[in-house]
Design an enzyme around this catalytic site. Structure first.
Site, PDB file in Angstrom:
ATOM      1  N   LYS A  22      37.135  45.849  40.002  1.00  0.00           N
ATOM      2  CA  LYS A  22      37.203  45.003  40.297  1.00  0.00           C
ATOM      3  C   LYS A  22      38.813  44.790  40.187  1.00  0.00           C
ATOM      4  CE  LYS A  22      38.647  41.456  37.690  1.00  0.00           C
ATOM      5  NZ  LYS A  22      39.911  40.829  37.721  1.00  0.00           N
ATOM      6  N   ASN A  23      38.829  44.993  39.083  1.00  0.00           N
ATOM      7  CA  ASN A  23      40.792  45.425  39.361  1.00  0.00           C
ATOM      8  C   ASN A  23      40.969  46.849  39.484  1.00  0.00           C
ATOM      9  OD1 ASN A  23      40.871  43.495  37.824  1.00  0.00           O
ATOM     10  ND2 ASN A  23      41.100  44.348  35.665  1.00  0.00           N
ATOM     11  N   ARG A  93      46.135  36.107  40.459  1.00  0.00           N
ATOM     12  CA  ARG A  93      46.859  36.834  40.403  1.00  0.00           C
ATOM     13  C   ARG A  93      47.744  37.709  41.348  1.00  0.00           C
ATOM     14  NH1 ARG A  93      51.175  37.005  36.259  1.00  0.00           N
ATOM     15  NH2 ARG A  93      52.205  39.127  35.737  1.00  0.00           N
ATOM     16  N   CYS A 117      48.492  31.967  33.908  1.00  0.00           N
ATOM     17  CA  CYS A 117      47.062  31.605  33.456  1.00  0.00           C
ATOM     18  C   CYS A 117      46.882  31.741  32.155  1.00  0.00           C
ATOM     19  CB  CYS A 117      47.270  32.509  34.426  1.00  0.00           C
ATOM     20  SG  CYS A 117      47.066  34.080  32.882  1.00  0.00           S
ATOM     21  N   ARG A 122      52.124  35.942  32.022  1.00  0.00           N
ATOM     22  CA  ARG A 122      51.982  36.490  32.736  1.00  0.00           C
ATOM     23  C   ARG A 122      53.844  36.319  33.538  1.00  0.00           C
ATOM     24  NH1 ARG A 122      46.117  37.281  34.630  1.00  0.00           N
ATOM     25  NH2 ARG A 122      46.456  39.265  34.584  1.00  0.00           N
ATOM     26  N   ASP A 307      40.860  43.611  28.052  1.00  0.00           N
ATOM     27  CA  ASP A 307      39.916  43.157  28.795  1.00  0.00           C
ATOM     28  C   ASP A 307      38.349  43.552  28.168  1.00  0.00           C
ATOM     29  OD1 ASP A 307      41.683  42.666  30.783  1.00  0.00           O
ATOM     30  OD2 ASP A 307      41.088  44.214  32.412  1.00  0.00           O
ATOM     31  N   ARG A 399      33.988  35.268  39.125  1.00  0.00           N
ATOM     32  CA  ARG A 399      35.221  36.735  39.534  1.00  0.00           C
ATOM     33  C   ARG A 399      35.018  37.729  39.655  1.00  0.00           C
ATOM     34  NH1 ARG A 399      40.600  34.539  37.519  1.00  0.00           N
ATOM     35  NH2 ARG A 399      40.793  36.435  38.330  1.00  0.00           N
TER      36      ARG A 399
END
Ligand code: EPZ
Length: 420
Positions: A22-23, A93, A117, A122, A307, A399
């Site tokens: 995802k990232n 973000r 968030c 952040r 994470d 997400r």
């Protein structure tokens, strides 16, 4: 809204194919803004966050074809807007990272500030300072960044005061079309940075040193289209590896890059599970007997990823002994602790440290989390707990985890999605 219901206490046995990261995927999607030629991304995860990014790109005039499988086609031949509105940026973000590419493409852009968030304030100060180094004039008005580089983007030497994944990526995305040379010092070294640099280099960019602390970029005047496969998701892989160690059983993960989780495997082994690795797969096995307490602290890559902190904590809740878990990246990433405590965990949070005294058993409970990795930790705890666990606010999970209940269900987990 949906919730996930888990009947816990059963080991996991089977195989899970890991999706694209995802990232990485959401930053790779922004690459399309840098060229008028088509971009094809493969090994794309199908997630709420990639859909949010697609929505923002479509708003800017990009043609997005998400198709059926793991491919996505993006074509930014013409742009119809250079404004990224609050309603689209606040959902995620990382969408703030369209600012640099829009300036590179169009000379100016207006992008909403992403706001705070659940895991901390952040801010985006490092992103904005990097833009200013490239010669961008910035005004902040009514929650928007209004930016213009009238003389064009110019290469710069940027030294980040601390490591930021997002700011490093944003600087890369901006520097590739800036005039002259850019040097990034104290850059983030995450595999997602290397993936982004590989994609940009395949388009004709000149980036050297991605994956190291100093990255050098020689600006080019034009980038071409590309066909690029997204790197495997190390956080999804780590989450299932930790879930298997927590619930017990035997789970093989495929389509991984095992070298991207070098900080995780020794800790899982120290906790008492067997870890058998090759380059693209890992087998996690744990029979009876209690887990052992292991201390852990999060660090920028190649350290232990923030994470995976919540998922690691879920495992430590059941360990024999006391584990000290320190969160060094985000100031407020212990929101899962009270929820794990509702399941019988014994956790004290003191500032940036959580002291986890292992218990013999967790008990199912209704719980919910405020970010996606914390939600994943509650699922792992639910798999190992006795009785039924209901994890609410499932949109967080959607997400970042593709079909989590299907992937775990295929390994024998008694898990289902229900309407709340
Ligand atoms: C990325 O966030 C990831 N998100 C995060 O994953 C991950 O936790 C984080 O990197 C750290 O690995 C995406 O890639 C989309 P940072 P990012 O900039 O880039 C502070 C998930 O669950 N900071 O490396 O936003 C910041 O507040 C998410 O998938 C500033 O102060 O993280 C944090 O304390 C959650 N000013 C620290 O730096 C800035 O301008 C590191 O943040 C930028 C960051």
């Amino acid at each position: 809204m949906d919730k996930i219901v888990i009947e816990g206490g059963f080991p996991l046995n089977g195989e899970i194919a890991i999706s694209g990261a995802k990232n990485s995927a959401i930053k790779l999607m922004a690459v399309c803004l840098l060229t008028d030629q088509p971009i094809k991304l493969t090994n794309m995860p199908r997630l709420r966050d990639t859909r949010s990014m697609a929505g923002l790109l479509e708003h800017l005039g990009v043609q997005v074809d998400a198709g059926e499988g793991d491919e996505m086609l993006l074509n930014a031949e013409t742009l119809s807007s250079t404004t990224a509105p609050y309603d689209l940026v606040r959902k995620m973000r990382a969408s703030f990272n369209v600012l640099g590419p829009l300036i590179a493409r169009n000379g100016s852009a207006k992008v909403s500030l992403p706001g705070g968030c659940a895991i901390g304030a952040r801010p985006v100060d490092l992103h904005l300072k990097a833009m200013e180094s490239f010669g961008v004039k910035i005004k902040l008005e009514e929650g928007y960044v209004i930016a213009a580089a009238n003389g064009g983007l110019k290469g710069a030497e940027i030294t980040f005061p601390f490591i930021s994944v997002g700011a490093t990526e944003h600087a890369l995305l901006t520097a590739v079309l800036a005039k002259g040379e850019t040097v990034l010092n104290n850059a983030a070294r995450e595999p997602e940075i290397i993936d982004l640099a590989n994609c940009l280099n395949a388009m004709g960019a000149k980036i050297f040193g991605a994956g190291r602390s100093q990255i050098t970029i020689t600006g080019v005047s034009k980038l071409s289209g590309v066909n690029h496969a997204v790197v495997p998701d190390r956080i999804e892989a780590g989450t299932y590896a930790l879930a298997a160690a927590t619930a017990g059983g035997s789970v093989r993960l495929t389509n991984i890059r095992s070298d991207h989780l070098g900080s995780l495997w020794p800790l899982i082994a120290q906790a008492g599970a067997k870890v058998s690795l090759d380059e693209t797969t890992v087998l996690i096995e744990r029979g009876g007997g209690r887990l052992k307490a292991v201390d852990m602290e999060t660090q920028a890559y190649p350290g232990f990823p923030t994470d995976l902190q919540a998922q690691f904590m879920a495992m430590m809740c059941l360990a024999d002994g006391t584990s000290i878990i320190r969160e060094n990246i985000f100031e407020n990433r212990f929101m899962h602790c009270p929820e794990l405590s509702r399941m019988g965990a014994d956790i004290d949070v003191r500032g940036r440290e959580a002291i986890v005294r292992g218990v013999k058993e967790l008990k199912g409970a209704p719980v919910m989390a405020t970010d996606l990795r914390a939600s994943a930790s509650l699922i792992a705890a639910g798999l190992a707990a006795s009785g039924e666990t209901h994890v609410g606010r499932v949109y967080h999970l959607d997400r970042g985890f593709e079909r989590i209940e299907v992937k775990l269900g295929n390994c024998g987990a008694r898990i289902r999605r229900e309407k709340e």
